[in-house]
Design an enzyme around this catalytic site. Structure first.
Site, PDB file in Angstrom:
ATOM      1  N   LYS A  27     -24.340  18.424  22.750  1.00 17.63           N
ATOM      2  CA  LYS A  27     -23.322  19.376  23.249  1.00 17.63           C
ATOM      3  C   LYS A  27     -22.293  19.642  22.164  1.00 17.63           C
ATOM      4  CE  LYS A  27     -19.789  16.288  23.557  1.00 17.63           C
ATOM      5  NZ  LYS A  27     -18.599  16.284  22.772  1.00 17.63           N
ATOM      6  N   ASP A  53     -19.544  11.327  29.401  1.00 16.13           N
ATOM      7  CA  ASP A  53     -20.282  12.557  29.048  1.00 16.13           C
ATOM      8  C   ASP A  53     -21.689  12.592  29.640  1.00 16.13           C
ATOM      9  OD1 ASP A  53     -18.214  13.598  27.600  1.00 16.13           O
ATOM     10  OD2 ASP A  53     -19.008  13.017  25.632  1.00 16.13           O
TER      11      ASP A  53
HETATM   12  P1  ATP Z   1     -19.366  11.619  22.056  1.00 19.73           P
HETATM   13  O1  ATP Z   1     -19.383  13.044  21.626  1.00 19.73           O
HETATM   14  O2  ATP Z   1     -19.855  11.432  23.489  1.00 19.73           O
HETATM   15  O3  ATP Z   1     -18.098  10.906  21.758  1.00 19.73           O
HETATM   16  P2  ATP Z   1     -20.698  10.788  19.675  1.00 19.73           P
HETATM   17  O4  ATP Z   1     -21.650  11.882  19.284  1.00 19.73           O
HETATM   18  O5  ATP Z   1     -19.377  10.770  18.966  1.00 19.73           O
HETATM   19  O6  ATP Z   1     -20.498  10.864  21.246  1.00 19.73           O
HETATM   20  P3  ATP Z   1     -22.799   8.867  19.813  1.00 19.73           P
HETATM   21  O7  ATP Z   1     -23.846   9.589  19.034  1.00 19.73           O
HETATM   22  O8  ATP Z   1     -22.971   8.829  21.277  1.00 19.73           O
HETATM   23  O9  ATP Z   1     -21.344   9.395  19.451  1.00 19.73           O
HETATM   24  O10 ATP Z   1     -22.747   7.387  19.200  1.00 19.73           O
HETATM   25  C1  ATP Z   1     -21.604   6.570  19.226  1.00 19.73           C
HETATM   26  C2  ATP Z   1     -22.029   5.123  18.949  1.00 19.73           C
HETATM   27  O11 ATP Z   1     -22.774   4.645  20.082  1.00 19.73           O
HETATM   28  C3  ATP Z   1     -22.964   4.976  17.754  1.00 19.73           C
HETATM   29  O12 ATP Z   1     -22.234   4.558  16.631  1.00 19.73           O
HETATM   30  C4  ATP Z   1     -24.007   3.942  18.176  1.00 19.73           C
HETATM   31  O13 ATP Z   1     -23.832   2.700  17.551  1.00 19.73           O
HETATM   32  C5  ATP Z   1     -23.813   3.752  19.677  1.00 19.73           C
HETATM   33  N1  ATP Z   1     -25.031   4.103  20.451  1.00 19.73           N
HETATM   34  C6  ATP Z   1     -25.487   3.427  21.502  1.00 19.73           C
HETATM   35  N2  ATP Z   1     -26.601   4.005  21.993  1.00 19.73           N
HETATM   36  C7  ATP Z   1     -26.865   5.068  21.242  1.00 19.73           C
HETATM   37  C8  ATP Z   1     -27.884   6.066  21.255  1.00 19.73           C
HETATM   38  N3  ATP Z   1     -28.881   6.047  22.146  1.00 19.73           N
HETATM   39  N4  ATP Z   1     -27.817   7.046  20.334  1.00 19.73           N
HETATM   40  C9  ATP Z   1     -26.794   7.079  19.443  1.00 19.73           C
HETATM   41  N5  ATP Z   1     -25.816   6.155  19.364  1.00 19.73           N
HETATM   42  C10 ATP Z   1     -25.836   5.160  20.255  1.00 19.73           C
END
Ligand code: ATP
Length: 295
Positions: free
Chosen positions: A10, A139
């Site tokens: 997203k 989310d």
């Molecule tokens: P958001 O936009 O919801 O804040 P994000 O894109 O900033 O999410 P994610 O990609 O969800 O962040 O990852 C955040 C942290 O969560 C990563 O550093 C990772 O260690 C951990 N994590 C746990 N499960 C997963 C997964 N399935 N995929 C990616 N990261 C994961």
């Protein structure tokens, strides 16, 4: 049976932090949009009671820290699946950059919940699946429902808004990641200097005027999250015809919205000197989607 799900990322067309709540969470006003960058999450049942995780990206934890693992546990509890029947293998083909502000982890969690509902024939409604999702991440309900949605509360109170018109989105994820928890702590420390025009954006979304929406993109995290070269990245987007550019989530990914593909691709080409993670995609009007069921 094996279920393959497309778990879409997203972007935030608008992100305002309204207030810090007494429970430490934050009340948000977000307009979120699913986009055509996705992880492929494959789930199948295996013997035993273990939740086994596989992922082709090295930095992702393969144990109970993974959101996909937590999603499976939450689903089993809520759907009252007995322990001896809980053996599953989850394989994640990771294409969404992580710690990027694109809800990559939440998308995987959402995909696991949708897949398990099918795999175990539990027939839970989308609303029930979202309720399970909200237990593991704010989310996750958005990633289950998807499309264009207004998200309030901590992100779990969703209202349908008009879908974004066809367009192209160029994204660049700078080399470093942002920890979302730390980003909120920055807000608690510094607050915001300016509140975005949330209602103006809502009106623009409802009128489906792409130029108006793009001129109103705003994310309060940009007021206190430092992303080196962000200004230059946005300049490149605009110089190549972007109608608007903004940061997504808690960053550091920056995106631009374009009316035509050629311009979106020209911007992407130029942005490659800043990062290897550059993508061109289109909006998607659904949440994570079952792509294949192998009997
Ligand atoms: P958001 O936009 O919801 O804040 P994000 O894109 O900033 O999410 P994610 O990609 O969800 O962040 O990852 C955040 C942290 O969560 C990563 O550093 C990772 O260690 C951990 N994590 C746990 N499960 C997963 C997964 N399935 N995929 C990616 N990261 C994961």
């Amino acid at each position: 049976m094996k279920i393959k799900v497309k778990a879409y990322a997203k972007i935030n067309l608008m992100l305002d932090i309204c207030a810090r709540r007494t429970d430490g969470y934050h009340d948000l006003f977000m307009i979120m949009q699913s986009i055509g960058i996705y992880d492929t999450v494959t789930v199948k049942r295996i013997k035993g009671r273990e939740i086994k995780l596989l992922c082709d990206m090295p930095d992702i934890p393969l144990d109970e820290r993974n959101i996909a693992y937590k999603a499976a546990q939450a689903f089993f509890e809520e759907a009252r699946i007995k322990k001896p029947s809980r053996g599953i293998e989850i394989e994640i083909e990771k294409r969404i950059p992580h710690a990027a502000g694109l809800a990559g982890g939440s998308a995987d969690g959402a995909a696991v919940i949708v897949a398990l509902n099918k795999l175990y024939g539990t027939g839970l409604s989308d609303g029930e699946l979202c309720r399970i999702g909200a237990k593991i991440g704010a989310d996750v309900p958005f990633c289950i429902t998807g499309g264009t949605l207004l998200a309030q509360g901590i992100g779990e109170v969703l209202s349908k808004v008009k879908p974004l018109r066809k367009c192209y989105i160029t994204l660049i994820k700078p080399e470093f990641g942002v920890n979302t928890g730390k980003a909120f702590s920055q807000f608690d420390e510094f607050g915001k200097v300016h509140s975005p025009d949330c209602l103006g954006m809502l009106k623009a979304v409802q009128s489906r005027n792409l130029a108006d929406i793009s001129s109103r993109l705003e994310n309060v995290f940009e007021q206190f999250i430092e992303v080196p070269d962000r200004i230059y990245m946005k300049d490149i987007m605009r110089k190549n015809g972007a109608l608007g550019a903004c940061m997504s989530g808690s960053g550091p990914t920056v995106y631009g919205i374009f009316e035509n593909k050629e311009n979106a691709e020209a911007a992407a080409e130029e942005l490659k000197s800043y990062s290897k993670d550059v993508f061109v995609c289109a909006p998607v009007n659904s949440g994570c989607k079952i792509a294949v069921i192998d009997e």
